[in-house]
Scaffold this motif. Structure first.
Motif, PDB file in Angstrom:
ATOM      1  N   ARG A 116      -4.223  -1.995  -6.245  1.00  0.00           N
ATOM      2  CA  ARG A 116      -4.412  -0.510  -6.244  1.00  0.00           C
ATOM      3  C   ARG A 116      -3.048   0.472  -6.637  1.00  0.00           C
ATOM      4  O   ARG A 116      -3.647   1.221  -6.880  1.00  0.00           O
ATOM      5  CB  ARG A 116      -5.008  -0.004  -4.591  1.00  0.00           C
ATOM      6  N   THR A 117      -1.932  -0.450  -5.459  1.00  0.00           N
ATOM      7  CA  THR A 117      -0.874   0.125  -6.072  1.00  0.00           C
ATOM      8  C   THR A 117      -0.734   1.025  -7.915  1.00  0.00           C
ATOM      9  O   THR A 117      -0.241   1.706  -8.296  1.00  0.00           O
ATOM     10  CB  THR A 117       0.252  -0.903  -5.386  1.00  0.00           C
ATOM     11  N   ASP A 123       0.497  -1.481   0.080  1.00  0.00           N
ATOM     12  CA  ASP A 123      -0.240  -0.154   0.250  1.00  0.00           C
ATOM     13  C   ASP A 123       0.777   1.389  -0.239  1.00  0.00           C
ATOM     14  O   ASP A 123       0.539   2.175  -0.685  1.00  0.00           O
ATOM     15  CB  ASP A 123      -0.896   0.103   1.107  1.00  0.00           C
ATOM     16  N   SER A 169     -10.227   3.823 -11.834  1.00  0.00           N
ATOM     17  CA  SER A 169      -9.574   4.454 -12.086  1.00  0.00           C
ATOM     18  C   SER A 169      -9.746   4.774 -12.918  1.00  0.00           C
ATOM     19  O   SER A 169      -9.430   6.356 -14.190  1.00  0.00           O
ATOM     20  CB  SER A 169      -8.585   3.438 -11.909  1.00  0.00           C
ATOM     21  N   LYS A 215       4.728   5.973  -5.310  1.00  0.00           N
ATOM     22  CA  LYS A 215       5.048   5.625  -6.488  1.00  0.00           C
ATOM     23  C   LYS A 215       6.404   4.489  -6.801  1.00  0.00           C
ATOM     24  O   LYS A 215       7.517   4.662  -7.747  1.00  0.00           O
ATOM     25  CB  LYS A 215       5.397   7.199  -7.229  1.00  0.00           C
ATOM     26  N   THR A 224      -2.405   0.819 -10.259  1.00  0.00           N
ATOM     27  CA  THR A 224      -3.458   1.235 -10.874  1.00  0.00           C
ATOM     28  C   THR A 224      -3.063   3.532  -9.916  1.00  0.00           C
ATOM     29  O   THR A 224      -2.412   4.779 -10.809  1.00  0.00           O
ATOM     30  CB  THR A 224      -4.865   1.689  -9.909  1.00  0.00           C
ATOM     31  N   LYS A 225      -2.051   3.542  -9.264  1.00  0.00           N
ATOM     32  CA  LYS A 225      -1.634   4.611  -8.008  1.00  0.00           C
ATOM     33  C   LYS A 225      -0.955   5.262  -9.365  1.00  0.00           C
ATOM     34  O   LYS A 225      -0.326   6.295  -9.366  1.00  0.00           O
ATOM     35  CB  LYS A 225      -1.533   4.761  -6.933  1.00  0.00           C
ATOM     36  N   CYS A 226      -0.060   4.432  -9.556  1.00  0.00           N
ATOM     37  CA  CYS A 226       1.703   4.395 -10.278  1.00  0.00           C
ATOM     38  C   CYS A 226       1.468   4.618 -11.571  1.00  0.00           C
ATOM     39  O   CYS A 226       2.656   4.412 -12.384  1.00  0.00           O
ATOM     40  CB  CYS A 226       3.048   3.540  -9.989  1.00  0.00           C
ATOM     41  N   GLY A 254       2.578   2.521  -3.173  1.00  0.00           N
ATOM     42  CA  GLY A 254       1.066   2.852  -3.517  1.00  0.00           C
ATOM     43  C   GLY A 254       1.466   4.596  -4.064  1.00  0.00           C
ATOM     44  O   GLY A 254       1.558   5.318  -4.844  1.00  0.00           O
ATOM     45  N   ILE A 255       1.898   4.757  -2.347  1.00  0.00           N
ATOM     46  CA  ILE A 255       2.334   6.169  -1.944  1.00  0.00           C
ATOM     47  C   ILE A 255       2.887   6.621  -2.815  1.00  0.00           C
ATOM     48  O   ILE A 255       3.255   8.282  -3.152  1.00  0.00           O
ATOM     49  CB  ILE A 255       1.497   6.761  -0.291  1.00  0.00           C
ATOM     50  N   TRP A 265     -12.314   0.741  -3.191  1.00  0.00           N
ATOM     51  CA  TRP A 265     -11.321  -0.523  -3.022  1.00  0.00           C
ATOM     52  C   TRP A 265     -11.429   0.026  -1.111  1.00  0.00           C
ATOM     53  O   TRP A 265     -10.702  -0.979  -1.002  1.00  0.00           O
ATOM     54  CB  TRP A 265      -9.503   0.519  -2.914  1.00  0.00           C
TER      55      TRP A 265
END
Length: 659
Positions: free
Chosen positions: A501-502, A462, A537, A468, A504-506, A465-466, A640
């Motif tokens: 989730r990570t 997780d 997303s 990147k 898609t964040k990246c 993901g923050i 999520w």
């Protein structure tokens, strides 16, 4: 007592008008005699201990003047001395002494500390006098929020005033914070007003506020207190699927309940889950588990108990006590109680206290981590325990300082890192994207044959993901999840969901779709929250084709789309100027017996008008009117994490328990 409050509130200290700049210069002058921030912290701690001891002595009125005129006395010392006061009377005696013998100026922190002491002691009239004085600006500009007022009056169990403040807060704010609901719900539960507590929870989710871990702690504690243990455990078991952190407080409440009712099978389950979640038990729970182990109830848990039992070395050092975790406030109420022979600190009238220690302030003093600070820290002769090291790591503001401390403390006499300290530093480093250090620790764990808690691996993914770091997250998932041992299908699904989730964040959307295919091929079905997150997303990117493909997968998986998923899709289609598709989804939603919230309906109508589909827009308005009910302000759920069905299940368990 009022005799202390009267002169304190009626007079205006001449020095309250000093500017922050003057106070800052005064603070700097006080620190000059100390070569390091650590030595300054240690001398402040000694002064706080002297005040704590004096407040517990029989002659504190004659002893306080010399202490409060000490050159190190400042708002930091006074704040912590007030927080450590054994009673409201002793706190007020300190305040009275400050007024008479010192040129001390109260600050936001000291006044809030005094208000907290008065509230926790149930001193409602004195609390009201203090608040009136603050509002009258007798101490300069001190901010008091609605949440401060609610917390103080709730601590004083003043329900009527809490409700009055909450009503005023509601009138002045369009959206209420979750904690305001928690405060009212907890107070109702403590006072035995069961149906009222349930109604507050219903209002919370009905008004679109997302319950947090404390919300569920209140519910679990309420159910356990009402001897609804199976219902409490049912709520607790739902939290993982809702991506809600399971806290030490929740474990403590449940363990005490099941031990008290002699349901030892459930106790064993909870102990196993604590290891999965990487939870370090509080002292009280540790001793409870030790007793059960001695009675043969927890066979096979010897290693766990060795890691969590209190450290006997603490009895022979000068500084050893650490302030309580947020989850351990109730566990650490004995911090200031008499402890016979606990340490080598000073004592008055035969009273011995564990020395005061604030991990946050100590970590702040070590932020620069230079040789002089380290030498001062070594000279303090702290006993480093797992619990204290974890608290220190949590309070460092930079990964560099935390890593330096982690490496330094590993070489201190009598201390060895364990899985609790390792997981704490790993998650901090992952949050800041320091992959090289995380990789070093994972290699060390593999060499030592240690097992990482499942929650740690998931948190690392997780946090990547923050920061990147998609490649690092993939490596942890593919190569390092084996360190958790065998994973259940539920936990593997949660791990896949975190990775998706990570990714898609990246911006690694193709990798996310490949991983989704891999997930399904391995027989792991995503839950509705994972699908809603993916669709959200891709809809934000305008990739409607992928969104439609994902919606087909939802249907094929046998999952029933909830209202929140429809909301995500309708908003995505409208943003992409595909109002016709959004209209079809609205029809599907209506046929499923679901209704949108008012904001989603307005967005759909507006989008249809913009695209010239006026007849469809009118049909949406007519259909919503035919429903003959007020549309909800917000729909329950979140991409999520939480589905509408999850929240409904929790509400049904809670409400049926008190029906």
């Amino acid at each position: 007592m009022w005799m202390y409050l009267r002169p304190f509130f009626c007079k205006v200290n001449l020095f309250n008008g000093l500017t922050l700049q003057v106070q800052a210069r005064s603070y700097a002058r006080r620190r000059e005699p100390f070569p390091t921030k650590v030595s300054h912290y240690l001398n402040r701690a000694k002064l706080i201990d002297s005040i704590r001891l004096t407040l517990r002595s029989k002659t504190h009125n004659s002893s306080l003047p010399s202490l409060i005129n000490h050159r190190l006395l400042d708002s930091f010392v006074v704040t912590h001395a007030l927080r450590s006061a054994p009673s409201a009377d002793s706190a007020l005696s300190l305040v009275h002494a400050l007024e008479k013998h010192s040129r001390f100026s109260h600050t936001h922190n000291t006044l809030h500390a005094l208000a907290t002491v008065l509230a926790q002691s149930g001193r409602c009239s004195e609390l009201k006098s203090l608040l009136d004085a603050i509002r009258a600006n007798r101490f300069g500009t001190v901010r008091i929020s609605f949440m401060n007022l609610m917390q103080w009056h709730a601590a004083a169990r003043d329900l009527d005033t809490v409700l009055q403040v909450w009503e005023q807060y509601t009138l002045e704010n369009n959206h209420l914070c979750t904690e305001s609901y928690n405060i009212v719900m907890a107070l109702y539960a403590q006072m035995g007003k069961n149906s009222e507590a349930v109604r507050v929870f219903h209002r919370m989710i009905d008004e679109g506020s997302l319950p947090n871990c404390r919300s569920y702690t209140v519910i679990i504690e309420h159910l356990v207190k009402s001897r609804k243990l199976s219902e409490a455990m049912e709520v607790f078991n739902l939290l993982q699927l809702m991506r809600i952190k399971r806290t030490l407080k929740q474990y403590s409440v449940l363990l005490e309940g099941f031990v008290g009712s002699k349901q030892f099978d459930e106790v064993r389950v909870l102990v196993d889950e604590m290891q999965v979640d990487g939870i370090l038990p509080s002292r009280g729970v540790s001793l409870l588990l030790q007793q059960m182990q001695e009675e043969g109830i927890l066979k096979g848990k010897e290693q766990l108990l060795r890691e969590i039992l209190p450290d006997e070395r603490i009895k022979s050092v000068s500084y050893s006590v650490d302030s309580g975790d947020e989850d351990e406030k109730n566990e650490n109420k004995d911090e200031d109680e008499n402890v016979s022979g606990a340490c080598q600190c000073d004592h008055i009238d035969g009273i011995h206290l564990k020395p005061w220690l604030d991990p946050r302030a100590l970590a702040s003093a070590l932020q620069n981590w230079n040789p002089d600070e380290v030498a001062a820290l070594e000279g303090a002769n702290f006993v480093w325990t797992t619990r204290l090291v974890c608290k220190m790591l949590r309070n460092f503001k930079t990964p560099e300082a935390a890593w330096n401390f982690f490496c330094w403390v590993a070489n201190q006499r009598g201390f060895t890192h364990d899985i609790y300290t390792v997981q704490r530093i790993m998650t901090l480093l992952a949050h800041h994207g320091r992959t090289e250090f995380v990789d070093q620790l994972i290699s060390k764990i593999r060499m030592e044959g240690m097992r990482l808690p499942f929650s740690t691996i998931r948190l690392i993914i997780d946090f990547y993901g923050i920061s990147k770091n998609a490649d690092a997250a993939l490596k942890v998932f593919n190569d390092d999840r084996i360190l958790c041992g065998p994973l259940s299908k539920v936990n593997l699904m949660l791990l896949y969901s975190s990775l998706l989730r990570t990714l898609t964040k990246c911006g690694r959307n193709s990798d996310a779709l490949d991983m989704l295919d891999d997930m399904i091929l391995n027989g792991i079905c995503p839950d509705i929250q994972t699908f809603s997150g993916l669709m959200h997303s891709f809809s934000q990117l305008g990739d409607i084709k992928t969104v439609q493909k994902l919606f087909v997968m939802v249907r094929q998986s046998g999952l029933e789309p909830d209202a929140y998923l429809f909301k995500v899709l309708i908003q995505g289609y409208c943003k992409s100027k595909r109002a016709a598709l959004a209209w079809r989804l609205f029809e599907d939603m209506k046929n499923s017996g679901l209704v949108p919230d008012s904001a989603t309906k307005e967005l759909l109508v507006k989008s249809l008008w913009k695209e010239g589909r006026r007849r469809d827009a009118a049909a949406v308005e007519e259909n919503c009117e035919e429903i003959n009910t007020v549309l909800p302000l917000a729909l329950q759920g979140h991409v999520w994490t939480v589905s509408s069905a999850d929240l409904t299940r929790v509400y049904n368990i809670y409400s049926n328990s008190f029906a």
